[in-house]
Design a protein around this motif. Sequence first.
Motif, mmCIF file in Angstrom:
data_model
loop_
_atom_site.group_PDB
_atom_site.id
_atom_site.type_symbol
_atom_site.label_atom_id
_atom_site.label_comp_id
_atom_site.label_asym_id
_atom_site.label_seq_id
_atom_site.Cartn_x
_atom_site.Cartn_y
_atom_site.Cartn_z
ATOM 1 N N ALA A 17 9.131 6.480 -11.563
ATOM 2 C CA ALA A 17 8.333 5.259 -11.595
ATOM 3 C C ALA A 17 8.794 4.268 -10.550
ATOM 4 O O ALA A 17 8.024 3.469 -10.045
ATOM 5 C CB ALA A 17 8.401 4.626 -12.982
ATOM 6 N N ALA A 18 10.100 4.298 -10.225
ATOM 7 C CA ALA A 18 10.614 3.337 -9.252
ATOM 8 C C ALA A 18 10.138 3.657 -7.847
ATOM 9 O O ALA A 18 9.934 2.775 -7.034
ATOM 10 C CB ALA A 18 12.136 3.327 -9.297
ATOM 11 N N ALA A 19 9.953 4.953 -7.543
ATOM 12 C CA ALA A 19 9.542 5.333 -6.195
ATOM 13 C C ALA A 19 8.158 4.812 -5.836
ATOM 14 O O ALA A 19 7.973 4.202 -4.788
ATOM 15 C CB ALA A 19 9.609 6.847 -6.061
ATOM 16 N N PRO A 20 7.111 4.985 -6.702
ATOM 17 C CA PRO A 20 5.818 4.414 -6.369
ATOM 18 C C PRO A 20 5.841 2.904 -6.248
ATOM 19 O O PRO A 20 5.132 2.327 -5.437
ATOM 20 C CB PRO A 20 4.921 4.876 -7.519
ATOM 21 C CG PRO A 20 5.593 6.075 -8.086
ATOM 22 C CD PRO A 20 7.052 5.814 -7.906
ATOM 23 N N ASP A 21 6.665 2.245 -7.085
ATOM 24 C CA ASP A 21 6.740 0.788 -7.003
ATOM 25 C C ASP A 21 7.284 0.359 -5.655
ATOM 26 O O ASP A 21 6.806 -0.596 -5.048
ATOM 27 C CB ASP A 21 7.620 0.262 -8.138
ATOM 28 C CG ASP A 21 7.677 -1.250 -8.134
ATOM 29 O OD1 ASP A 21 8.726 -1.792 -7.738
ATOM 30 O OD2 ASP A 21 6.673 -1.881 -8.499
ATOM 31 N N SER A 22 8.331 1.059 -5.178
ATOM 32 C CA SER A 22 8.875 0.738 -3.874
ATOM 33 C C SER A 22 7.862 0.996 -2.771
ATOM 34 O O SER A 22 7.721 0.217 -1.836
ATOM 35 C CB SER A 22 10.144 1.572 -3.633
ATOM 36 O OG SER A 22 10.672 1.332 -2.352
ATOM 37 N N ALA A 23 7.134 2.115 -2.894
ATOM 38 C CA ALA A 23 6.105 2.420 -1.900
ATOM 39 C C ALA A 23 5.001 1.371 -1.939
ATOM 40 O O ALA A 23 4.478 0.966 -0.890
ATOM 41 C CB ALA A 23 5.534 3.812 -2.155
ATOM 42 N N GLY A 24 4.637 0.915 -3.143
ATOM 43 C CA GLY A 24 3.612 -0.112 -3.255
ATOM 44 C C GLY A 24 4.051 -1.425 -2.625
ATOM 45 O O GLY A 24 3.250 -2.115 -2.006
ATOM 46 N N SER A 25 5.327 -1.771 -2.765
ATOM 47 C CA SER A 25 5.837 -2.995 -2.151
ATOM 48 C C SER A 25 5.765 -2.909 -0.640
ATOM 49 O O SER A 25 5.413 -3.877 0.032
ATOM 50 C CB SER A 25 7.290 -3.232 -2.596
ATOM 51 O OG SER A 25 7.365 -3.413 -3.995
ATOM 52 N N ARG A 26 6.085 -1.732 -0.104
ATOM 53 C CA ARG A 26 6.003 -1.569 1.354
ATOM 54 C C ARG A 26 4.567 -1.667 1.843
ATOM 55 O O ARG A 26 4.302 -2.228 2.899
ATOM 56 C CB ARG A 26 6.623 -0.224 1.758
ATOM 57 C CG ARG A 26 8.133 -0.168 1.623
ATOM 58 C CD ARG A 26 8.688 1.033 2.354
ATOM 59 N NE ARG A 26 8.203 2.285 1.768
ATOM 60 C CZ ARG A 26 8.837 2.949 0.821
ATOM 61 N NH1 ARG A 26 9.967 2.464 0.310
ATOM 62 N NH2 ARG A 26 8.352 4.089 0.359
ATOM 63 N N ARG A 27 3.641 -1.126 1.062
ATOM 64 C CA ARG A 27 2.230 -1.197 1.471
ATOM 65 C C ARG A 27 1.714 -2.629 1.458
ATOM 66 O O ARG A 27 1.020 -3.062 2.378
ATOM 67 C CB ARG A 27 1.383 -0.318 0.549
ATOM 68 C CG ARG A 27 1.511 1.175 0.816
ATOM 69 C CD ARG A 27 0.384 1.938 0.153
ATOM 70 N NE ARG A 27 0.469 1.827 -1.299
ATOM 71 C CZ ARG A 27 1.104 2.693 -2.083
ATOM 72 N NH1 ARG A 27 1.731 3.724 -1.530
ATOM 73 N NH2 ARG A 27 1.111 2.540 -3.386
ATOM 74 N N THR A 28 2.037 -3.381 0.400
ATOM 75 C CA THR A 28 1.570 -4.770 0.341
ATOM 76 C C THR A 28 2.247 -5.623 1.413
ATOM 77 O O THR A 28 1.631 -6.537 1.969
ATOM 78 C CB THR A 28 1.842 -5.358 -1.046
ATOM 79 O OG1 THR A 28 3.243 -5.257 -1.361
ATOM 80 C CG2 THR A 28 1.031 -4.639 -2.107
#
Length: 218
Positions: A17-28
């Motif tokens: 779950a932490a990996a998608p959150d980190s990826a989402g932060s990079r995208r935003t």
Amino acid sequence: MEYVSAVPVPQPRAEAAAAPDSAGSRRTLAAGLLLGAAGATVVLLASGQTWAEGKAPVGGGTLPLSADGQDVTGLPAALAIVGLAALVAVFAVRGAGRGVVAGLLALSGLGAALSAFIGASDSGALDEKAAQTSGDSAATITALSHTAWPYVTAAGGLLILLAGLLALRYGNRWPTMSGRYERDGTPRPRKAPRPLDPDRPEDLWKALDRGEDPTREA
């Protein structure tokens, strides 16, 4: 006697779950930077284009006149510069300060868009030019027409606004600029001192300053 727990260990799921959150932060983060920089560029470039055209009565004829965005209103360009500064400052502050700067970024985009939209139908700049050209303070512009550049400027302001909204929503997850340069707290290895040269007086003095006996053999 050994006991086996029936409760599954949730570590792998937490890591997943932490990996998608980190990826989402990079995208935003990438989206915010792109929108803010692109919006400010569009506003600054479109503000220098012709916004309105018309004709001024001079003598027995007319003289064509034009006004660019800076003639009509300098507010969009000024707010775009404020937006750029706020975009950079978002990464230099933390906590509540980041929210304040993100709000300033959003407001600068909103102000740039509104002022450009209002200026799209403005004739004051051309009326002033007509009065100066004809020498008649009561002269007004005729055959007035407007270009699409004010609306392009307004679109650039909306891009800045979107960048500010992204910063308000996701900015607390974005990294801090100064954090990349902070020390991680791990001790750094010391450089080995240069061997003492008894033929160099400055080495002897440095050894004495360190409290060492330069005459003692190693």
